[in-house]
Scaffold this motif. Structure first.
Motif, PDB file in Angstrom:
ATOM      1  N   HIS A 258       0.811  -1.224   0.000  1.00 15.74           N
ATOM      2  CA  HIS A 258       0.000   0.000   0.000  1.00 15.74           C
ATOM      3  C   HIS A 258       0.844   1.275   0.000  1.00 15.74           C
ATOM      4  N   GLU A 259       2.107   1.145  -0.313  1.00 18.79           N
ATOM      5  CA  GLU A 259       2.945   2.336  -0.438  1.00 18.79           C
ATOM      6  C   GLU A 259       2.526   3.133  -1.678  1.00 18.79           C
ATOM      7  N   GLU A 260       2.699   4.448  -1.630  1.00 16.62           N
ATOM      8  CA  GLU A 260       2.456   5.302  -2.785  1.00 16.62           C
ATOM      9  C   GLU A 260       3.771   5.527  -3.530  1.00 16.62           C
ATOM     10  N   VAL A 261       3.762   5.281  -4.840  1.00 12.70           N
ATOM     11  CA  VAL A 261       4.947   5.498  -5.673  1.00 12.70           C
ATOM     12  C   VAL A 261       4.568   6.470  -6.784  1.00 12.70           C
ATOM     13  N   PRO A 262       5.519   7.269  -7.276  1.00 12.07           N
ATOM     14  CA  PRO A 262       5.186   8.290  -8.272  1.00 12.07           C
ATOM     15  C   PRO A 262       5.029   7.709  -9.679  1.00 12.07           C
ATOM     16  N   CYS A 263       4.189   8.356 -10.483  1.00 10.08           N
ATOM     17  CA  CYS A 263       4.046   7.994 -11.895  1.00 10.08           C
ATOM     18  C   CYS A 263       5.318   8.334 -12.667  1.00 10.08           C
ATOM     19  N   ASP A 264       5.532   7.592 -13.751  1.00  9.34           N
ATOM     20  CA  ASP A 264       6.571   7.908 -14.733  1.00  9.34           C
ATOM     21  C   ASP A 264       7.921   8.188 -14.065  1.00  9.34           C
ATOM     22  N   ALA A 265       8.335   7.231 -13.235  1.00 13.57           N
ATOM     23  CA  ALA A 265       9.610   7.357 -12.520  1.00 13.57           C
ATOM     24  C   ALA A 265      10.284   5.990 -12.484  1.00 13.57           C
ATOM     25  N   VAL A 266      11.540   5.987 -12.087  1.00 14.73           N
ATOM     26  CA  VAL A 266      12.257   4.725 -11.884  1.00 14.73           C
ATOM     27  C   VAL A 266      12.302   4.450 -10.392  1.00 14.73           C
ATOM     28  N   TYR A 267      11.656   3.381  -9.976  1.00 14.79           N
ATOM     29  CA  TYR A 267      11.593   2.996  -8.559  1.00 14.79           C
ATOM     30  C   TYR A 267      12.393   1.714  -8.402  1.00 14.79           C
ATOM     31  N   GLU A 268      13.294   1.689  -7.419  1.00 13.33           N
ATOM     32  CA  GLU A 268      14.096   0.483  -7.189  1.00 13.33           C
ATOM     33  C   GLU A 268      13.342  -0.465  -6.265  1.00 13.33           C
ATOM     34  N   VAL A 269      12.797  -1.526  -6.841  1.00 13.19           N
ATOM     35  CA  VAL A 269      12.181  -2.594  -6.060  1.00 13.19           C
ATOM     36  C   VAL A 269      13.314  -3.401  -5.430  1.00 13.19           C
ATOM     37  N   ILE A 318       2.814   5.652 -16.548  1.00 13.56           N
ATOM     38  CA  ILE A 318       2.662   7.097 -16.718  1.00 13.56           C
ATOM     39  C   ILE A 318       1.328   7.584 -16.177  1.00 13.56           C
ATOM     40  N   ARG A 319       0.394   6.634 -15.957  1.00 12.53           N
ATOM     41  CA  ARG A 319      -0.915   7.007 -15.418  1.00 12.53           C
ATOM     42  C   ARG A 319      -1.085   6.395 -14.026  1.00 12.53           C
ATOM     43  N   GLU A 362       0.134  10.558  -9.145  1.00 10.04           N
ATOM     44  CA  GLU A 362       0.734  11.700  -9.845  1.00 10.04           C
ATOM     45  C   GLU A 362       1.772  12.357  -8.926  1.00 10.04           C
ATOM     46  N   ARG A 363       2.844  12.848  -9.532  1.00  7.85           N
ATOM     47  CA  ARG A 363       3.839  13.550  -8.735  1.00  7.85           C
ATOM     48  C   ARG A 363       3.267  14.845  -8.187  1.00  7.85           C
ATOM     49  N   SER A 364       3.654  15.181  -6.977  1.00  6.91           N
ATOM     50  CA  SER A 364       3.212  16.447  -6.393  1.00  6.91           C
ATOM     51  C   SER A 364       3.842  17.613  -7.137  1.00  6.91           C
TER      52      SER A 364
END
Length: 365
Positions: A258-269, A318-319, A362-364
């Motif tokens: 349930h973590e929030e992650v930003p759209c259109d970004a590179v997230y290190e799992v 991206i969405r 969406e990114r803030s």
């Protein structure tokens, strides 16, 4: 001989699942180092922590041996020592994710950790005692004791005890008196505990006071009533088997559920994988609920009995929307995690991939 050091306590290092006896969980989202700090290492207890002192403690070695022994702590520490690194996981780790709910401590993901253990190989103690030709198993018994009503009532006041086969006992089992370079804390078995590399944590008996060599399989409560599962093999009727070696498993540490992650970004799992008595050969990650898979990158080399941390660069959508991430591991024997939990295992050996749902936002501005 140094006195027992104090425990640092659960907060902020551990999550309390039960206060008494202490059952404390590592917050798995904080996984970082290959070796888990002692203050963050999970604690599993069945009975109250016994009060033991270095001066009064002793280990009795008997049964099917030619020379029964009684060793004090100074005598044990005088024997040739060995240090090994081993991952230890509670057999019920992940139980909270099972449906329907199973009995036992409601562990999430963090009843697992890796530590450096220093002590005397059990084989050296058994060599000194001398084994009879009838030797079959080695029963490890702790100073902790009490009564239980679940899963079945115990026959009165009993100690915690488990056995290991003779070949395992003569192999890599350690009688450990140091953890991560320091004396064991009371919650981790001071002054001496067993460490059974590659096996689920129930085999690594804490507060060890007795080693008994038997000529037949051990039938103790924690060997047959608890920490056992039903196995069907070769068309025979189901048979109750004691839980032993850990099975292959990969777990996601980040993102947390349930973590929030930003759209259109590179997230290190990121996460870790382990495989008991063999090595983890491959970890795959799915970011679409298991429809497609891509291979993750290891951060650690393969080392016997030690987890391998891994990471995966996720290009987030991206969405916005909800996404389900899953990881699975394959070991060096080409065994991959099963797709679902086996009901015959009850609330133990939870090795199927556990989905992690996250919210892509969406990114803030």
């Amino acid at each position: 001989m140094p006195p027992s050091p104090p425990d640092l306590g659960p907060a902020p290092y551990l999550i309390t699942r039960e206060q008494s006896p202490p059952n404390l969980e590592f917050p798995f989202r904080n996984l970082n180092a290959r070796v888990t700090p002692t203050a963050s290492f999970y604690v599993r207890s069945h009975f109250p922590t016994p009060f033991l002192t270095a001066e009064d403690w002793s280990l009795t070695v008997g049964g099917a041996v030619t020379r029964p022994l009684r060793l004090g702590l100074a005598e044990l520490r005088a024997l040739p020592a060995r240090t090994l690194t081993a991952t230890m996981e509670c057999a019920g780790n992940g139980r909270v994710f099972l449906t329907p709910r199973r009995r036992g401590v409601a562990w999430e993901l963090g009843a697992v950790g890796t530590a450096e253990w220093t002590g005397v190989p059990l084989s050296k103690v058994l060599e000194r005692a001398g084994l009879l030709g009838t030797a079959c198993e080695v029963v490890l018994e702790g100073a902790d004791r009490g009564t239980l009503t679940d899963p079945l009532p115990t026959p009165g006041d009993i100690p915690y005890a488990r056995s290991v086969p003779l070949d395992k006992a003569l192999g890599d089992v350690l009688l450990a008196y140091r953890m991560n370079g320091e004396a064991l804390t009371p919650n981790h078995g001071f002054p001496v505990r067993a460490v059974v590399p590659g096996w689920y944590g129930m085999a690594s008996v804490k507060w060890l006071t007795s080693v008994q060599v038997t000529a037949e399989p051990f039938q103790g409560y924690f060997q047959t009533v608890d920490y056992a599962y039903w196995e069907t093999r070769d068309g025979l009727p189901p048979q109750l088997r004691p839980i032993g070696a850990m099975e292959v498993k990969a777990t996601i540490a980040r993102p947390a559920p349930h973590e929030e992650v930003p759209c259109d970004a590179v997230y290190e799992v990121a996460g870790a994988a382990w495989a008991g008595e063999t090595d983890v050969a491959r970890v795959e990650v799915s970011v679409d609920g298991g429809c497609t898979w891509r291979e993750a990158e290891f951060l650690d080399p393969p080392t016997p009995h030690v987890w391998r941390r891994w990471r995966f660069a996720w290009h987030t959508p991206i969405r916005p929307g909800r996404r389900t991430l899953v990881a699975r591991a394959t070991d060096a024997r080409d065994r991959t995690q099963p797709g679902a939990h086996d009901p015959a295992r009850g609330g133990y050996m939870i090795t199927h991939p556990l989905p992690v749902e996250v919210d892509v936002r969406e990114r803030s501005p």
